[in-house]
Motif scaffolding. Structure first.
Motif: not given
Length: 232
Positions: A77, A84, A106, A110-111, A113, A157, A159-160, A164, A184, A191
Motif C-alpha cells: 500500500l 487505487a 470504489l 473508499d474501501v 472488500t 480488497r 482501496y482508494r 488507504a 476504516a 466501506v
C-alpha cells in the motif's frame, strides 16, 4: 483508472509456474484500467525471489526479513501508485474475475472488500473448522464495531489511495485485514462489500498458524475502539 495490484508472497515457489497465466487473467479482467503489478516478497527462502525475477511485467519489492502478511500488505500500500490499489492473494482463493467489481465499487466507496459471507457470496471446499472460526471472528468484529459488515477477515480488497495509507501502520500478521477494515470504519470511510466465492487454495499451503491467529484476533478485538453505528 490507474491502479496497482499488490501480491503478497512468502515461500510460494510452488505457485510461480501458474503466476504468468494468473497475471494474464487479471489483465484481461481489468482491461479497462491501467494496471501495475507489484509483488511483495516477504523474506522467502524457497526460491520465490529468484522465480519472481524471471516473470515479466511485475515489479518486485523485497523488504528485509520475514515480517508477516500484514507487513507485506502495508509495504504494498505504501509503494502503490495510481488512484487505487488492490490487495490480491495469488493463491486464487478468490478468482480474479471478482476484481472489476471491487474497482467499480470504489465509485461510491473508499474501501471495497470481497465478502464470501454476503448473502450473495459463497464458500467452496474450505474446512468446516476454518470456516467456523472465520465466521465467528467476523461476527465478533461486527458486534465490536457496530457495523453491518459480514466479512472482516478477507484480505482481497480495493482501496482508494491515499486514503488507504492513512490506515497504516497495521499489524504484521493475519489480523491486518480485520484491523484495516475496522480502522476504516472508525475513521468514517465508506466501506462496500462485494459478494464473492471463497475457494480452497489450489496450489501450495497456507502459512497461517491457527492458534496464534486466534489469540491475535482476540487481542485485536479487545483493543479496538468502538465505532458508532453508521451507513455500513
Amino acid at each position: 483508472m490507474k491502479l496497482t495490484v499488490i501480491l503478497p508472497l512468502f515461500d510460494e515457489a510452488a505457485l510461480l509456474p501458474s503466476l504468468p497465466g494468473l497475471l494474464s487473467r487479471v489483465r484481461t479482467a481489468l482491461a479497462q484500467h491501467d494496471v501495475r503489478f507489484l509483488a511483495v516478497d516477504d523474506g522467502s527462502g524457497d526460491g520465490t525471489s529468484e522465480g519472481l525475477a524471471r516473470i515479466g511485467g511485475l515489479d518486485v519489492v523485497r523488504p528485509p526479513g520475514n515480517r508477516g502478511v500484514g507487513a507485506a500488505m502495508a509495504t504494498g500500500l505504501r509503494e502503490a501508485t495510481g488512484g487505487a490499489a488492490i490487495v490480491y492473494d495469488p493463491d486464487e482463493a478468490y478468482a480474479p474475475e471478482i476484481l472489476p467489481a471491487l474497482v467499480a465499487a470504489l465509485a461510491e466507496a473508499d474501501v471495497a472488500t470481497a465478502s464470501p459471507y454476503h448473502p450473495e457470496g459463497s464458500v467452496e471446499g474450505v474446512s468446516a473448522l476454518r470456516l467456523l472460526l472465520s465466521r465467528l471472528a467476523s461476527l465478533l468484529y461486527r458486534m465490536r464495531t457496530k457495523a453491518r459488515i459480514r466479512t472482516f477477515t478477507c484480505a482481497v480488497r480495493a482501496y482508494r489511495l491515499p486514503a488507504a495509507r492513512d490506515l497504516l501502520p497495521c499489524p504484521d500478521d493475519f489480523t491486518a485485514a480485520a484491523y484495516l477494515l475496522a480502522k476504516a470504519l472508525a475513521k468514517g470511510l465508506r466501506v462496500v462489500e462485494v459478494p464473492a466465492r471463497l475457494r480452497v487454495r489450489r496450489v501450495g499451503r497456507s502459512k497461517m498458524r491457527l492458534l496464534r491467529t486466534i489469540r491475535a484476533h482476540l487481542r485485536l478485538l479487545r483493543d479496538l475502539p468502538m465505532t458508532p453505528p453508521g451507513p455500513n
